[in-house]
Design a protein around this motif. Structure first.
Motif, PDB file in Angstrom:
ATOM      1  N   ASP A 103     -10.110  -7.133  -6.969  1.00 46.58           N
ATOM      2  CA  ASP A 103      -9.675  -6.154  -5.968  1.00 46.58           C
ATOM      3  C   ASP A 103     -10.289  -4.790  -6.304  1.00 46.58           C
ATOM      4  OD1 ASP A 103      -8.292  -4.196  -4.484  1.00 46.58           O
ATOM      5  OD2 ASP A 103      -6.504  -5.454  -4.370  1.00 46.58           O
ATOM      6  N   LEU A 104     -11.366  -4.441  -5.613  1.00 42.72           N
ATOM      7  CA  LEU A 104     -12.088  -3.196  -5.911  1.00 42.72           C
ATOM      8  C   LEU A 104     -11.270  -1.951  -5.599  1.00 42.72           C
ATOM      9  CD1 LEU A 104     -15.715  -4.080  -4.793  1.00 42.72           C
ATOM     10  CD2 LEU A 104     -14.788  -3.971  -7.111  1.00 42.72           C
ATOM     11  N   ASP A 105     -10.441  -1.989  -4.571  1.00 47.18           N
ATOM     12  CA  ASP A 105      -9.623  -0.823  -4.243  1.00 47.18           C
ATOM     13  C   ASP A 105      -8.648  -0.518  -5.379  1.00 47.18           C
ATOM     14  OD1 ASP A 105     -10.851  -0.457  -1.778  1.00 47.18           O
ATOM     15  OD2 ASP A 105      -9.384  -1.712  -0.727  1.00 47.18           O
ATOM     16  N   PHE A 106      -7.981  -1.565  -5.888  1.00 47.56           N
ATOM     17  CA  PHE A 106      -7.063  -1.379  -7.009  1.00 47.56           C
ATOM     18  C   PHE A 106      -7.815  -0.889  -8.236  1.00 47.56           C
ATOM     19  CE2 PHE A 106      -5.016  -2.900 -10.880  1.00 47.56           C
ATOM     20  CZ  PHE A 106      -3.758  -2.320 -10.751  1.00 47.56           C
ATOM     21  N   ARG A 107      -8.932  -1.519  -8.551  1.00 53.04           N
ATOM     22  CA  ARG A 107      -9.718  -1.138  -9.736  1.00 53.04           C
ATOM     23  C   ARG A 107     -10.157   0.318  -9.649  1.00 53.04           C
ATOM     24  NH1 ARG A 107     -14.866  -4.501 -10.516  1.00 53.04           N
ATOM     25  NH2 ARG A 107     -13.291  -6.122 -10.475  1.00 53.04           N
ATOM     26  N   ASN A 108     -10.687   0.705  -8.490  1.00 51.85           N
ATOM     27  CA  ASN A 108     -11.149   2.084  -8.328  1.00 51.85           C
ATOM     28  C   ASN A 108     -10.009   3.078  -8.458  1.00 51.85           C
ATOM     29  OD1 ASN A 108     -13.758   1.191  -7.961  1.00 51.85           O
ATOM     30  ND2 ASN A 108     -13.682   1.313  -5.738  1.00 51.85           N
ATOM     31  N   GLU A 109      -8.848   2.762  -7.877  1.00 54.25           N
ATOM     32  CA  GLU A 109      -7.699   3.655  -7.969  1.00 54.25           C
ATOM     33  C   GLU A 109      -7.209   3.772  -9.412  1.00 54.25           C
ATOM     34  OE1 GLU A 109      -3.296   4.283  -5.880  1.00 54.25           O
ATOM     35  OE2 GLU A 109      -4.487   2.514  -5.384  1.00 54.25           O
ATOM     36  N   THR A 120      -9.971   5.587 -11.578  1.00 55.27           N
ATOM     37  CA  THR A 120     -10.022   7.011 -11.227  1.00 55.27           C
ATOM     38  C   THR A 120      -8.877   7.750 -11.909  1.00 55.27           C
ATOM     39  OG1 THR A 120     -11.116   6.610  -9.116  1.00 55.27           O
ATOM     40  CG2 THR A 120      -9.895   8.673  -9.319  1.00 55.27           C
ATOM     41  N   LYS A 177       2.371  -0.559 -10.220  1.00 55.88           N
ATOM     42  CA  LYS A 177       2.425  -0.357  -8.772  1.00 55.88           C
ATOM     43  C   LYS A 177       3.333  -1.442  -8.234  1.00 55.88           C
ATOM     44  CE  LYS A 177      -0.343   0.603  -4.742  1.00 55.88           C
ATOM     45  NZ  LYS A 177      -1.657   0.991  -4.266  1.00 55.88           N
ATOM     46  N   PRO A 204       0.800  -1.216   0.000  1.00 56.86           N
ATOM     47  CA  PRO A 204       0.000   0.000   0.000  1.00 56.86           C
ATOM     48  C   PRO A 204       0.838   1.275   0.000  1.00 56.86           C
ATOM     49  CG  PRO A 204      -0.173  -1.106   2.122  1.00 56.86           C
ATOM     50  CD  PRO A 204       0.618  -1.995   1.221  1.00 56.86           C
ATOM     51  N   LYS A 264     -21.110   3.099 -10.441  1.00 49.22           N
ATOM     52  CA  LYS A 264     -20.855   3.323  -9.013  1.00 49.22           C
ATOM     53  C   LYS A 264     -20.550   4.795  -8.720  1.00 49.22           C
ATOM     54  CE  LYS A 264     -17.968   1.676  -5.226  1.00 49.22           C
ATOM     55  NZ  LYS A 264     -16.890   0.753  -4.846  1.00 49.22           N
TER      56      LYS A 264
END
Length: 103
Positions: A52-58, A61, A22, A3, A88
């Motif tokens: 992995d929704l956090d990775f996808r969203n980042e 975005t 990353k 992270p 979303k």
């Protein structure tokens, strides 16, 4: 995924894809561009990050912000996971959709 490592997103215009790095992770979103629209056609990530929704969203975005800031194009999300992201965050990105596109 570490992270503390920041996400690096670049537009590889030659290959027509947004690339994301990353740490040792590499992911991409392929696109095609026609007139004043960009079609986001494929979302390709390592298998362990597929859900992995956090990775996808980042990642998404960063891509959408790049399109808004650099290209000023309307976005047509043809890949289901990208369309789901737009649904979303509809209020943030609805101005980037072409007229008549319902997500």
């Amino acid at each position: 995924m570490d992270p503390s490592t920041t996400l690096e997103i670049t537009d590889n215009a030659f290959l027509r894809q947004y690339e994301c790095r990353k740490g040792d992770i590499f992911a991409k979103i392929e696109y095609s561009q026609q007139e004043r629209k960009i079609f986001l056609t494929k979302y390709i990530v390592p298998e362990d990050l597929e859900d992995d929704l956090d990775f996808r969203n980042e990642f998404l975005t960063g891509v959408f912000d790049n399109i808004r800031d650099e290209k000023e194009l309307k976005v047509v999300p043809t890949h289901p996971k990208i369309a789901g992201f737009v649904r979303k965050f509809r209020n943030k990105y609805k101005d980037m959709l072409p007229v008549g596109i319902a997500i």
